[in-house]
Design an enzyme around this catalytic site. Structure first.
Site, PDB file in Angstrom:
ATOM      1  N   HIS A  11       0.846  -1.202   0.000  1.00  0.00           N
ATOM      2  CA  HIS A  11       0.000   0.000   0.000  1.00  0.00           C
ATOM      3  C   HIS A  11       0.880   1.251   0.000  1.00  0.00           C
ATOM      4  O   HIS A  11       0.667   2.176  -0.800  1.00  0.00           O
ATOM      5  CB  HIS A  11      -0.883  -0.059   1.255  1.00  0.00           C
ATOM      6  CG  HIS A  11      -1.706   1.167   1.517  1.00  0.00           C
ATOM      7  ND1 HIS A  11      -3.080   1.166   1.420  1.00  0.00           N
ATOM      8  CD2 HIS A  11      -1.365   2.431   1.909  1.00  0.00           C
ATOM      9  CE1 HIS A  11      -3.546   2.367   1.733  1.00  0.00           C
ATOM     10  NE2 HIS A  11      -2.519   3.158   2.036  1.00  0.00           N
ATOM     11  N   GLU A  12       1.890   1.301   0.868  1.00  0.00           N
ATOM     12  CA  GLU A  12       2.758   2.481   0.964  1.00  0.00           C
ATOM     13  C   GLU A  12       3.653   2.621  -0.264  1.00  0.00           C
ATOM     14  O   GLU A  12       3.911   3.739  -0.732  1.00  0.00           O
ATOM     15  CB  GLU A  12       3.595   2.423   2.248  1.00  0.00           C
ATOM     16  CG  GLU A  12       2.775   2.419   3.528  1.00  0.00           C
ATOM     17  CD  GLU A  12       1.798   3.582   3.630  1.00  0.00           C
ATOM     18  OE1 GLU A  12       2.127   4.684   3.140  1.00  0.00           O
ATOM     19  OE2 GLU A  12       0.698   3.389   4.187  1.00  0.00           O
TER      20      GLU A  12
ATOM     21  N   GLU B 125      -6.277   6.716  -0.890  1.00  0.00           N
ATOM     22  CA  GLU B 125      -6.160   5.513  -0.070  1.00  0.00           C
ATOM     23  C   GLU B 125      -6.783   4.303  -0.768  1.00  0.00           C
ATOM     24  O   GLU B 125      -6.300   3.177  -0.630  1.00  0.00           O
ATOM     25  CB  GLU B 125      -6.830   5.735   1.289  1.00  0.00           C
ATOM     26  CG  GLU B 125      -6.049   6.631   2.224  1.00  0.00           C
ATOM     27  CD  GLU B 125      -4.705   6.037   2.590  1.00  0.00           C
ATOM     28  OE1 GLU B 125      -4.678   4.966   3.226  1.00  0.00           O
ATOM     29  OE2 GLU B 125      -3.680   6.627   2.230  1.00  0.00           O
TER      30      GLU B 125
END
Length: 367
Positions: free
Chosen positions: A138-139, A189
């Site tokens: 995700h990051e 996100e």
């Protein structure tokens, strides 16, 4: 920074995506919110000014002095995950990653020239290996998409808004940009969650991670299907008043609600778009310069139209009715906020009497 070459670490085969463009996994709402943000009056000026003024060197020194840098010697398992995530998404440079002491589970990707990934001890202690792999992916997705620049500016402006709150109109101007940045970041996100799934390639691990972030390390007490039902109930429940409250509850947040993230990710994992990426059919970075802005707008507009049509939220249904030319708008608005009047009557007068509890009531108790 080191080279991102690595092995396919877990004891199962996972697909790698050479040259993948962030466009492959970016949520249409992410791209359209960023376009809207860039059109916001004054944002361009603020962005250019802050890009030159933000103390990025100071930020890096702070992490170096007060956090633990992930490497082969420290948090080696996280370093392996980080290199592996960069290998899967073909990110040439491996960002620096730090673990900082904080019991609250959190992670972020910030930085202007080069992204820095930060994870808290609360998150490291909460998640198992495959759940953590999705978070690291995700990051890295944030880094590949270039989100770290806007995230850094959001953090700076949020802090600034507190400092200038006493200046007449000063806080209003800053908060207008902060609100727009938060709206974009919530959408970003959803894009990064998709990147996390592309790295981990284990939907159940992604779901477990989101459930743990919502409810702690009590998986034996939780159920994925029941968790997703909460998202369904949240979207469809209540009337227009609840829709407005949802918006007000969301405004101060940088992240979408966890149940909504889980539902969005599951829907994407079951889509043809995800399967095409897994089959090797995805946009490449080499094609980014030839991407049509008009096509991106069209895709975003199409996504929003589909969302409005399929949404069960009362406000979105009303928007769909208006777009569809539904008649008796006044009656529909009244019914959505207060419920249908007795007998469904919308005829002469105001359509309500004090007896049926509509707008004509005085609000005083009977008797």
């Amino acid at each position: 920074m080191t080279d991102s070459s690595s092995e396919n670490v877990p004891g199962r085969h996972r697909t790698r995506f050479p040259g993948i463009s962030s466009r492959a996994y970016e949520h249409p709402a992410d791209r359209s919110a960023l376009v809207a943000l860039r059109k916001l009056s004054g944002f361009d000026t603020v962005f250019k000014a802050l890009s030159g003024l933000l103390p990025e060197r100071s930020l890096r020194l702070l992490f170096l002095s007060d956090s633990v840098r992930v490497s082969d010697a420290q948090f080696a398992h996280l370093h392996t995950m980080l290199r592996d995530a960069c290998y899967i998404l073909d990110l040439e440079k491996v960002p620096q990653m730090y673990v900082t002491q904080d019991p609250k589970p959190n992670a972020m990707c910030i930085g202007l020239d080069e992204p820095i990934i930060m994870v808290t001890t609360g998150l490291v202690e909460l998640l198992d290996e495959e759940e953590m792999r999705a978070v690291v992916g995700h990051e890295v997705g944030h880094a590949l998409s270039g989100h770290s620049v806007y995230r850094t500016i959001l953090l700076f402006l949020t802090n600034l808004a507190v400092k200038v709150a006493w200046i007449p109109l000063g806080n209003v101007a800053v908060m207008a940009i902060v609100t727009a940045l938060r709206e974009w970041f919530r959408k970003s996100e959803l894009s990064a969650d998709r990147a996390g799934l592309l790295v981990g390639q284990d939907l159940q691990a992604s779901m477990r991670g989101l459930m743990k972030i919502a409810g702690g390390n009590h998986l034996h007490e939780m159920n994925v299907d029941a968790f997703l039902e909460q998202a369904e109930e949240y979207e469809a429940g209540g009337d227009l008043r609840d829709s407005v409250l949802k918006i007000l509850n969301m405004l101060p947040r940088t992240h979408p609600f966890t149940t909504v993230r889980a539902a969005e990710l599951k829907k994407w994992a079951e889509s043809r778009d995800y399967q095409r990426i897994m089959d090797g059919h995805y946009p490449r970075r080499t094609e980014d310069k030839d991407t049509s802005v008009t096509d991106s707008f069209r895709e975003s507009a199409s996504h929003y139209a589909d969302s409005v049509r399929s949404s069960k939220d009362p406000l979105m249904k009303l928007v769909g009715d208006i777009a569809g030319g539904a008649g008796d708008l006044g009656g529909r608005l009244r019914d959505r906020f207060t419920g249908p009047s007795a007998g469904g009557h919308r005829g002469g007068g105001n359509g309500n009497s004090p007896k049926d509890g509509g707008p004509g009531t005085t609000g005083q108790p009977e008797g």
